[in-house]
Design an enzyme around this catalytic site. Sequence first.
Site, PDB file in Angstrom:
ATOM      1  CG  ASP A   1       2.628  -0.501   3.701  1.00 60.23           C
ATOM      2  OD1 ASP A   1       3.318   0.452   4.089  1.00 60.23           O
ATOM      3  OD2 ASP A   1       2.657  -0.949   2.530  1.00 60.23           O
TER       4      ASP A   1
ATOM      5  CD  GLU B   1       1.747   4.432   4.384  1.00 59.94           C
ATOM      6  OE1 GLU B   1       2.781   5.043   4.116  1.00 59.94           O
ATOM      7  OE2 GLU B   1       1.307   3.497   3.675  1.00 59.94           O
TER       8      GLU B   1
HETATM    9  C1  NOJ Z   1       4.484   2.743   2.840  1.00 65.42           C
HETATM   10  C2  NOJ Z   1       5.716   2.410   3.597  1.00 65.42           C
HETATM   11  O1  NOJ Z   1       5.764   3.197   4.762  1.00 65.42           O
HETATM   12  C3  NOJ Z   1       6.877   2.637   2.670  1.00 65.42           C
HETATM   13  O2  NOJ Z   1       8.103   2.584   3.330  1.00 65.42           O
HETATM   14  C4  NOJ Z   1       6.784   1.610   1.563  1.00 65.42           C
HETATM   15  O3  NOJ Z   1       7.786   1.831   0.622  1.00 65.42           O
HETATM   16  C5  NOJ Z   1       5.422   1.653   0.875  1.00 65.42           C
HETATM   17  N1  NOJ Z   1       4.329   1.797   1.783  1.00 65.42           N
HETATM   18  C6  NOJ Z   1       5.181   0.398   0.104  1.00 65.42           C
HETATM   19  O4  NOJ Z   1       4.931  -0.667   0.977  1.00 65.42           O
END
Ligand code: NOJ
Length: 589
Positions: free
Chosen positions: A236, A304
Site C-alpha cells: 500500500d 500501489e
Molecule cells: C491506498 C488504499 O488503497 C486506500 O484505501 C487508503 O486509504 C490509502 N492507501 C492509505 O492507506
Amino acid sequence: MGFGKIIALAVSVGLVVCFVQGGPSKKEQKALEEKNNWWKNEVFYQIYPRSFQDNDGDGIGDLPGVTSRLEYLKETGITAIWMSPIFESPMVDFGYDISNYTNIHPEYGTLDDFDALIAKANELGIKVILDFVPNHSSDKHPWFAKSIAREDGYEDFYVWENGTLLENGTRVPPNNWRSVFSGSAWEWNDEREQYYLRQFTYAQPDLNYRNPAVVQAMDDTLQFWLNKGVAGFRIDAIIYIYEDIQQRDEPLSGTTSDPNSYDYLDHIYTKNQDEGYGLLQHWRQLLDNYSALNEGPLRIMMTEGYAPLTKLMDYYEDAQGVQGPQFPFNFDFITELNANSLAADFVFFIERWLIYMPRGHVANWVMGNHDNPRVASRFGAQSVDAMNMLMMTLPGIGVTYNGEELGMIDYRDISWEETVDQPACEAGIDNYKWISRDPERTPMQWSDEANAGFSNASATWLPVHPNYKELNLRNQQQAQRSHYKVYQSLLKLRQLSALKNGAFIPEVVNRRVFAFKREIKGQNTLLTIINVKNQTEQVDISDFIDLPNRLHVLVAGVDSEHRAGERLSPEAIALAPYEGLVIQLSKRK
Ligand code: NOJ
Ligand code: MG
C-alpha cells in the site's frame, strides 16, 4: 593447496557430477518453472473483505464469509485473490490504519479463521495475497503510544517535529506539506508536544523508515504472514514511504488556485523519493530468499502507487537492473482513460506501458479497485463486457475488483448520514458526494434476497445498492447471457497460448474502434475489437488480418447481436455502441 583452492575443486567436482547426472530432470525443471512463473498470466481478484460476505450476521463482511465464497471464485475461474487489510484496526480508514499487524481484526474473525481460509484456498488452488500497509500504522498502535511517551527504542518510530513558535505565541507546522486527504500533513500531539507526520488521515501516523528498527519490525510482519502461507503482498501507498530529509516546503503546482486542494502543491518532497526503491528491493530479497528456502510458489509483491510512468517503471527494476516488486500496479485504465477517450487513446496508453516496461517484465492492467469509481460508472454500464474483454486479452496480468464480474455500479446516492469514508466525512456535507469512496464499496450483490445475500443483519455497514434485485450474481448465473458468463468465458480463454504468450499487435481502426491481435506463428490468432463510442459501427479490418483467414466469434457481450461460434466477414464487422468482441482467426484449410 590453499583452502580457497579446495573449495574451488569441490565446486567443480560438484558441477562435473551434476553434468554427468544430466542436471535437474525435466520434471524438476517444470516444477521450478511453475513455482517461479505462476503469477505471470494471473487474474488477481481483489476482495474488499468488509463488503464481500458477512457470515456472523453483524452486517460486516468477515473471513469466514470470504472462505465460504472461495468455491464461487474457483467456479468463476479465479486462481488468485488479493485482500484489502484484514488486520486489527480502529477502522478510521477501514483497515488501512492498523493497530496490530499480526492479528486479525475482531469483526473479521480470528487467526484460526485465517488459517481456515488459507486451507480452503489451498484445497481449491487459489493463491492468497495480503495487503501490506507499511507507510503508516494506526495512531492506536502500541508503537505510537510508546513513541509519544518517548520510550526507549520507539522515540523515532514515527516522524516527529517541533514546528515553529511564532512571535505571537502560536505554533505552526514545520512546513507546508499537505495530507492526501485533507489539511496539513502535520498533526499536533499534546502529550509529546510535537507534530507527527501523517500523509493520510490524522489516525495514520507515518512510520519512519530511516529508523532500522522500523524496517526490522516490518520485515518481521512479512515473515509472520509468509509463515501463514500467503503467496505475496500488495504493498500500500509505497510512493509515500519516505519524505525529503530536509523537509523543504513543496512548491506550488500552478494547476489549481485552491489552497485547500492536495493538488495545490507539487509533491516533489513527499512522494516518489528514490529511497523507496531500495526498501522494496530489500523486501524483494526477503521474499525471494523465503521462496528459495521453502516449498510453494514464488512469493510476489505488487505495489500501489499513482505515479509518473518512468517512476513506476523503476519499481520493476532500477537503472542498475536491481529487481523490485514483480509489478507496480498499472492504473492507466483508471487515471488516463475514461468514457471520453478515443480508440487511439486506448491504444496509446496500452502501448505506452509496454514500450516503457523494462525488457523481460510482465505487464498488468488494473480495471478497478476500492478507491475509484467502478468500471460501469467510469466507462458506462454498456462498456462492462468490452472492458473485461480488454483486460483479459491484453498481454500479462489482469486485476479485477470484486463485483466487476457482475458489472456492479457505484451507489453514488448514499446519504450524508450513511457516509463513513473518512476523507468524505472530512469534506463535509456539501462536498462529500464526489469524494466519497463508499459508492464503490457497497456490499457484493449475490442474489435478490435481503441485503443482496451479503448478510442477514437488519442493517449493513454500507447500504446495498438498490439495484440488487435485478443486478446480482444469481440472476446472472441463471440468465442465458450475462456479464458474469462473459467474464467466466474470458477466464477460460486465458488458457490459450496465444493469450499467454502471443505477440501484441494493435490497430486503431477509426476514431471509435480499435483492435488488437494476439499472435503466435503457426497457431490460431486471437483478435479483440472494441467500439468505445455510442455509435453503431461497421468496420473493414481485412487489411489488418492475414488473409485468407476465417473469423469466428469466441466471446460476445450480453447485448450483442453476435453469438459465440458465429462466422464474421472481415470486410464488414458490425459493432453496436460500446460493443467488444473476441474473435478467433483460423487459417482457411
Ligand atoms: C491506498 C488504499 O488503497 C486506500 O484505501 C487508503 O486509504 C490509502 N492507501 C492509505 O492507506
Ligand atoms: Mg460479519
